[in-house]
Scaffold this motif. Structure first.
Motif, PDB file in Angstrom:
ATOM      1  N   PHE A 238       1.038  -1.226   0.114  1.00 50.20           N
ATOM      2  CA  PHE A 238       0.084   0.101  -0.104  1.00 50.20           C
ATOM      3  C   PHE A 238       0.908   1.360   0.007  1.00 50.20           C
ATOM      4  O   PHE A 238       0.508   2.092  -0.583  1.00 50.20           O
ATOM      5  CB  PHE A 238      -0.846  -0.044   1.102  1.00 50.20           C
ATOM      6  N   THR A 239       2.025   1.371   0.769  1.00 53.55           N
ATOM      7  CA  THR A 239       2.595   2.334   0.984  1.00 53.55           C
ATOM      8  C   THR A 239       3.500   2.412  -0.394  1.00 53.55           C
ATOM      9  O   THR A 239       3.790   3.686  -0.849  1.00 53.55           O
ATOM     10  CB  THR A 239       3.846   2.196   2.113  1.00 53.55           C
ATOM     11  N   GLY A 240       3.830   1.494  -1.192  1.00 52.61           N
ATOM     12  CA  GLY A 240       4.430   1.618  -2.384  1.00 52.61           C
ATOM     13  C   GLY A 240       3.935   2.328  -3.228  1.00 52.61           C
ATOM     14  O   GLY A 240       4.269   3.354  -4.197  1.00 52.61           O
ATOM     15  N   TYR A 241       2.433   2.139  -3.488  1.00 53.10           N
ATOM     16  CA  TYR A 241       1.693   3.011  -4.633  1.00 53.10           C
ATOM     17  C   TYR A 241       1.362   4.117  -4.076  1.00 53.10           C
ATOM     18  O   TYR A 241       1.154   5.061  -4.965  1.00 53.10           O
ATOM     19  CB  TYR A 241       0.647   1.896  -5.124  1.00 53.10           C
ATOM     20  N   MET A 242       1.351   4.557  -2.816  1.00 52.96           N
ATOM     21  CA  MET A 242       0.775   5.908  -2.474  1.00 52.96           C
ATOM     22  C   MET A 242       2.233   6.567  -2.278  1.00 52.96           C
ATOM     23  O   MET A 242       2.048   7.699  -2.840  1.00 52.96           O
ATOM     24  CB  MET A 242       0.454   5.760  -0.957  1.00 52.96           C
ATOM     25  N   MET A 243       3.430   5.840  -2.405  1.00 51.98           N
ATOM     26  CA  MET A 243       4.702   6.668  -2.689  1.00 51.98           C
ATOM     27  C   MET A 243       4.812   7.123  -4.093  1.00 51.98           C
ATOM     28  O   MET A 243       5.122   8.281  -4.291  1.00 51.98           O
ATOM     29  CB  MET A 243       5.693   5.811  -2.539  1.00 51.98           C
ATOM     30  N   LEU A 244       4.201   6.374  -4.920  1.00 53.33           N
ATOM     31  CA  LEU A 244       4.181   6.550  -6.386  1.00 53.33           C
ATOM     32  C   LEU A 244       3.439   8.023  -6.774  1.00 53.33           C
ATOM     33  O   LEU A 244       3.925   9.054  -7.391  1.00 53.33           O
ATOM     34  CB  LEU A 244       4.005   5.602  -7.322  1.00 53.33           C
ATOM     35  N   ALA A 245       2.260   7.857  -6.214  1.00 52.64           N
ATOM     36  CA  ALA A 245       1.317   9.021  -6.223  1.00 52.64           C
ATOM     37  C   ALA A 245       1.860  10.221  -5.606  1.00 52.64           C
ATOM     38  O   ALA A 245       1.612  11.452  -5.963  1.00 52.64           O
ATOM     39  CB  ALA A 245      -0.004   8.584  -5.663  1.00 52.64           C
ATOM     40  N   SER A 246       2.560  10.122  -4.485  1.00 56.27           N
ATOM     41  CA  SER A 246       3.130  11.123  -3.695  1.00 56.27           C
ATOM     42  C   SER A 246       3.957  12.111  -4.423  1.00 56.27           C
ATOM     43  O   SER A 246       4.261  13.141  -4.211  1.00 56.27           O
ATOM     44  CB  SER A 246       3.806  10.733  -2.310  1.00 56.27           C
TER      45      SER A 246
END
Length: 198
Positions: free
Chosen positions: A119-127
Motif C-alpha cells: 500500500f505504501t509503495g503505490y501511495m509513494m508513487l502518487a506522492s
C-alpha cells in the motif's frame, strides 16, 4: 448578461487537515521506531498504544475525513488508511492472542507488514505529484515497512533495527512537513519550503 457563477472549491471553508495528520503519524511512528531501533527495550512497546489509539489513530483518521470534505483524494486515502493502521496495530499488538497460531504467528505478522508495504509503495508513487516533503515521507516510510517486513519474514533482528532507524527518519521528515504547513499558514506566505509539484 448575467455574471458567471463563482465556483467555490470543495471544503474551502475548512482548515488544512494535513498538518494534524502528519503530526499524529510522526509522533506515533517516532515512539515505535525508537523501540524497533533498540533505543528502548521491547518491554515498553505497550507505551505506544495510547498514541496509537488517540493521535496516530483517531486524530489522523479524522484528518483523513476532513481531506475527503476538501476534495483531496490522496490526503483522504493516506490519513484514513494510516489512522486505521495505528488502530489495527493497537488491536493486533495489545488485544489479539496469536498463541494458538504457534509458529505461524510470526508469518502472519510478516504478511500484515507486507500488505502495508505494498500500500505504501503505490501511495509513494502518487506522492511524487504532491510535494517534495510529502514524497520524502512516503519514500522513507516505504523503506521502513520494507525493512520491517524482511525482518518479520527472516526473523533476523538487524532488519527490525534498521527499520527502526529509518522509521525515526520518517518521523522527523513527517514532522518537518507538518511544521512547514503550520508555519507557512501562520506566516501567510510560503516561508518554509515543501517543494510543491505541478
Amino acid at each position: 448578461m448575467e455574471a458567471p457563477e463563482r465556483v467555490i472549491p470543495p471544503g474551502s471553508h475548512l482548515a488544512d487537515p494535513a498538518p494534524l495528520g502528519l503530526a499524529g503519524f510522526a509522533m506515533t511512528t517516532f515512539f515505535l521506531s525508537v523501540v524497533n531501533a533498540g533505543l528502548l527495550p521491547a518491554t515498553v512497546t505497550a507505551g505506544v498504544f495510547g498514541l496509537a489509539i488517540f493521535y496516530g489513530g483517531i486524530a489522523q483518521f479524522a484528518a483523513g475525513l476532513w481531506e475527503f470534505a476538501k476534495g483531496n483524494t490522496f490526503g483522504a486515502v493516506a490519513f484514513c488508511s494510516f489512522g486505521a493502521f495505528w488502530l489495527s496495530f493497537w488491536f493486533l499488538a495489545g488485544r489479539t492472542d496469536l498463541a494458538a497460531a504457534g509458529s505461524s504467528a510470526g508469518k502472519a505478522i510478516a504478511f500484515y507488514l507486507l500488505g502495508w508495504t505494498i500500500f505504501t509503495g503505490y501511495m509513494m508513487l502518487a506522492s511524487f505529484r504532491v510535494s517534495g516533503a510529502v514524497a520524502a515521507v512516503f519514500v522513507t516510510l516505504f523503506v521502513t515497512f520494507a525493512l520491517l517486513t524482511i525482518g518479520a519474514f527472516t526473523d533476523v533482528p538487524v532488519w527490525n533495527k534498521a527499520g527502526g532507524i529509518v522509521g525515526i527518519i520518517t518521523a522527523v521528515v513527517a514532522w518537518y512537513a507538518s511544521f512547514a504547513a503550520v508555519f507557512n499558514f501562520t506566516a501567510k506566505r510560503p516561508t518554509v519550503p515543501v517543494w510543491p509539484r505541478a
